[in-house]
Design a protein around this motif. Structure first.
Motif, mmCIF file in Angstrom:
data_model
loop_
_atom_site.group_PDB
_atom_site.id
_atom_site.type_symbol
_atom_site.label_atom_id
_atom_site.label_comp_id
_atom_site.label_asym_id
_atom_site.label_seq_id
_atom_site.Cartn_x
_atom_site.Cartn_y
_atom_site.Cartn_z
ATOM 1 N N THR A 1 0.875 -1.175 0.000
ATOM 2 C CA THR A 1 0.000 0.000 0.000
ATOM 3 C C THR A 1 0.913 1.225 0.000
ATOM 4 N N PRO A 2 0.384 2.395 -0.178
ATOM 5 C CA PRO A 2 1.256 3.582 -0.169
ATOM 6 C C PRO A 2 2.033 3.761 1.131
ATOM 7 N N THR A 3 1.564 3.188 2.233
ATOM 8 C CA THR A 3 2.222 3.433 3.526
ATOM 9 C C THR A 3 2.713 2.162 4.212
ATOM 10 N N ALA B 1 -5.676 -3.564 8.091
ATOM 11 C CA ALA B 1 -6.694 -3.728 7.058
ATOM 12 C C ALA B 1 -6.020 -3.926 5.709
ATOM 13 N N LEU B 2 -6.629 -4.760 4.886
ATOM 14 C CA LEU B 2 -6.085 -5.037 3.559
ATOM 15 C C LEU B 2 -6.924 -4.292 2.524
ATOM 16 N N PRO B 3 -6.396 -3.199 2.006
ATOM 17 C CA PRO B 3 -7.172 -2.430 1.021
ATOM 18 C C PRO B 3 -7.378 -3.231 -0.256
ATOM 19 N N ALA B 4 -8.450 -2.941 -0.937
ATOM 20 C CA ALA B 4 -8.751 -3.653 -2.175
ATOM 21 C C ALA B 4 -7.763 -3.318 -3.277
ATOM 22 N N ASP B 5 -7.156 -2.125 -3.198
ATOM 23 C CA ASP B 5 -6.239 -1.713 -4.258
ATOM 24 C C ASP B 5 -4.779 -2.009 -3.920
ATOM 25 N N ALA B 6 -4.528 -2.862 -2.912
ATOM 26 C CA ALA B 6 -3.148 -3.204 -2.553
ATOM 27 C C ALA B 6 -2.494 -3.942 -3.716
#
Length: 530
Positions: free
Chosen positions: A68-70, A91-96
């Motif tokens: 992710t970005p961070t 949390a696992l973002p959808a866009d990872a």
């Protein structure tokens, strides 16, 4: 390969240093960026002995890392994500984004993982790690690191292999004294990989000192001598294994042909019936008692004996009993019976081979040399053949049935005059020979394919064993079976399988011409009866 070794060395060095937490910046540098920068970050993190590195390395190899970005996230098998540096659930973002590893990175990661496991508390992990590193073209720069692993090792076998690895590192050391000591150490090895490593060093571009090249040649010759002994022992064991199989097959013929004078061309098919009985018992265990599958052989052995013995008894009562004293007719009749039995099996089980699985306790083997592993299933067959031979010898020499069989085969009329039921004894004896063939089929099912043509592979060899050993002689059967097994394997290594068979057959023909009675001739009344 060299970079892979650098990462391995760095990770070994990390084991000596105090552990530090893997920082988010380090985790991102290892997971993102171009290949060279990621490799450099991996080496830096290894040098600092970051505590979270093993988990991140394993996740990268499993393709379970996302960006992710961070954050750098490790996706666990349950679908939850944790931060690669802190280990805290995130949390696992959808866009990872997925982390992609090329072959170069995977090689470095695998070397890193192996190096980490080289100092693991578990001996099995350390052995697997060392196995992955042995035989590599290592650099002398890794010598201090391997020294540390060697110093900490408590298992003698593992320590000895680490010593070989240390010596392999020293082969390219600038100091001739260290190279000489390394050659001396490696000369004690019996591994083919070490021989290959020394052969690579024979090139003048790799070793410029003539004296050391001579030492390399001597070391290679020493290793080849040890490997040759392993190969010789392997041939001997393989020959004994084949001989034990021939012995099991020929024991039944020693009764039906040697004692009863019946040329039973269906003997191989009786062996095939024993193998298929083992297959049926295996399937019953798999379906009805899967938890006890590893014990199916304890039931398959008596089942194969009884099934083949029953078929043999039926054959004797319906066909063979009318043909005693007429060897040509028995040969033709039993050859026809063999065709009927093969077609019956094809109709019941199909024309293709059927799978028979070894129990877990018969899988694997024992390594007695670097180039020689004795399979457990073949060791078991040798032991089984010895037990069956002992049982047959005791039956024939110490029981009432054995006494009757010997009496009937030596002088049928006199045996009938003293009240021995000769017809019943004929049936018992033929059933015994058939049952022994069934046991041979059970044993063969553990080392080869089970199919309708199984018996055809061994029937000729088993007849040769009986004839060579001496008709009706158990001792001759043993000597001939083991001798032919070993001779076959020795000749196969020299001339190939086909020529070996021809040479053995020619030898037997010449031998029988000179000594028709075989290795062990009958004496006294037994000889007169035949």
């Amino acid at each position: 390969m060299f970079k892979r070794l650098v990462w391995a060395a760095a990770l070994l060095l990390a084991a000596w240093c105090p552990a530090h937490a893997l920082s988010p910046e380090q985790a991102r540098a290892i997971a993102a960026g171009d290949t060279d920068s990621r490799l450099a970050a991996l080496a830096e993190a290894s040098a600092q002995a970051d505590a979270g590195l093993p988990r991140l390395v394993q996740a990268l190899l499993d393709d379970a890392v996302k960006l992710t970005p961070t954050q750098v996230l490790i996706v666990q098998p349950d679908g939850q994500a944790v931060d690669a540096s802190s280990g805290v659930t995130a949390a696992l973002p959808a866009d990872a984004e997925d982390v992609i590893n090329n072959n170069r990175l995977r090689s470095a990661l695998q070397a890193a993982q192996a190096a980490l496991q080289l100092l693991a508390p578990d001996l099995t992990q350390r052995r697997l790690a060392l196995k992955s590193l042995l035989g590599e073209a290592l650099s002398p720069a890794q010598a201090p690191l391997i020294d540390k692993a060697w110093a900490q090792e408590t298992d003698p076998a593992q320590k000895a292999e680490l010593a070989e690895l240390r010596a392999a590192l020293q082969l390219s050391d600038p100091a001739p004294e260290l190279r000489r000591a390394a050659i001396s150490t490696l000369a004690q090895s019996d591994r083919a990989q070490v021989r290959s490593l020394l052969q690579e060093r024979l090139d003048p571009s790799a070793e410029s000192v003539p004296e050391l090249r001579s030492a390399l040649r001597r070391a290679i010759a020493d290793i080849e001598d040890r490997l040759a002994w392993g190969e010789r022992l392997g041939v001997l064991f393989t020959g004994l294994s084949l001989g034990s199989i021939l012995l099991l097959v020929a024991l039944g013929l020693a009764i039906t042909y040697g004692l009863m004078g019946v040329i039973n061309m269906a003997h191989g098919e009786l062996m095939m019936i024993g193998a298929y009985a083992t297959y049926v018992v295996q399937n019953l265990f798999r379906q009805l008692a899967p938890a006890a599958f590893d014990h199916y052989l304890w039931l398959a052995v008596p089942a194969s004996f009884l099934t083949a013995a029953l078929v043999g008894a039926v054959l004797e009562r319906t066909v063979i009993r009318w043909l005693y004293g007429r060897p040509l007719e028995t040969l033709l009749a039993t050859w026809g019976i063999s065709l009927v039995l093969m077609q019956s099996v094809r109709s019941l089980f199909g024309a293709q081979n059927v799978p028979v699985e070894n129990p877990a306790w018969l899988s694997g083997g024992v390594a007695v040399a670097s180039n020689l592993t004795l399979p457990f299933n073949r060791i078991a067959i040798i032991v089984f053949a010895v037990l069956v031979l002992a049982g047959v010898a005791l039956l024939m020499a110490k029981t009432r049935l054995g006494l009757f069989v010997r009496g009937v085969t030596q002088n049928r009329r006199m045996a009938a005059c003293v009240g021995i039921p000769t017809a019943r004894i004929d049936t018992y004896a033929f059933a015994l020979g058939a049952g022994l063939a069934g046991l041979a089929g059970c044993a063969l099912s553990q080392v080869g394919n089970v199919g309708p043509d199984l018996g055809q592979t061994y029937i000729v060899d088993s007849f040769m064993v009986v004839v060579l050993g001496g008709v009706g002689q158990l001792a001759g059967t043993v000597v001939a079976a083991l001798g032919l097994g070993v001779i076959n394997k020795v000749l196969e290594g020299l001339a190939g399988a086909v020529l070996a068979k021809i040479m053995v057959l020619v030898f037997i023909v010449i031998f029988i011409q000179k000594r028709p009675q075989g290795l062990f001739a009958m004496t006294g009344r037994s000889a007169e009866g035949h």
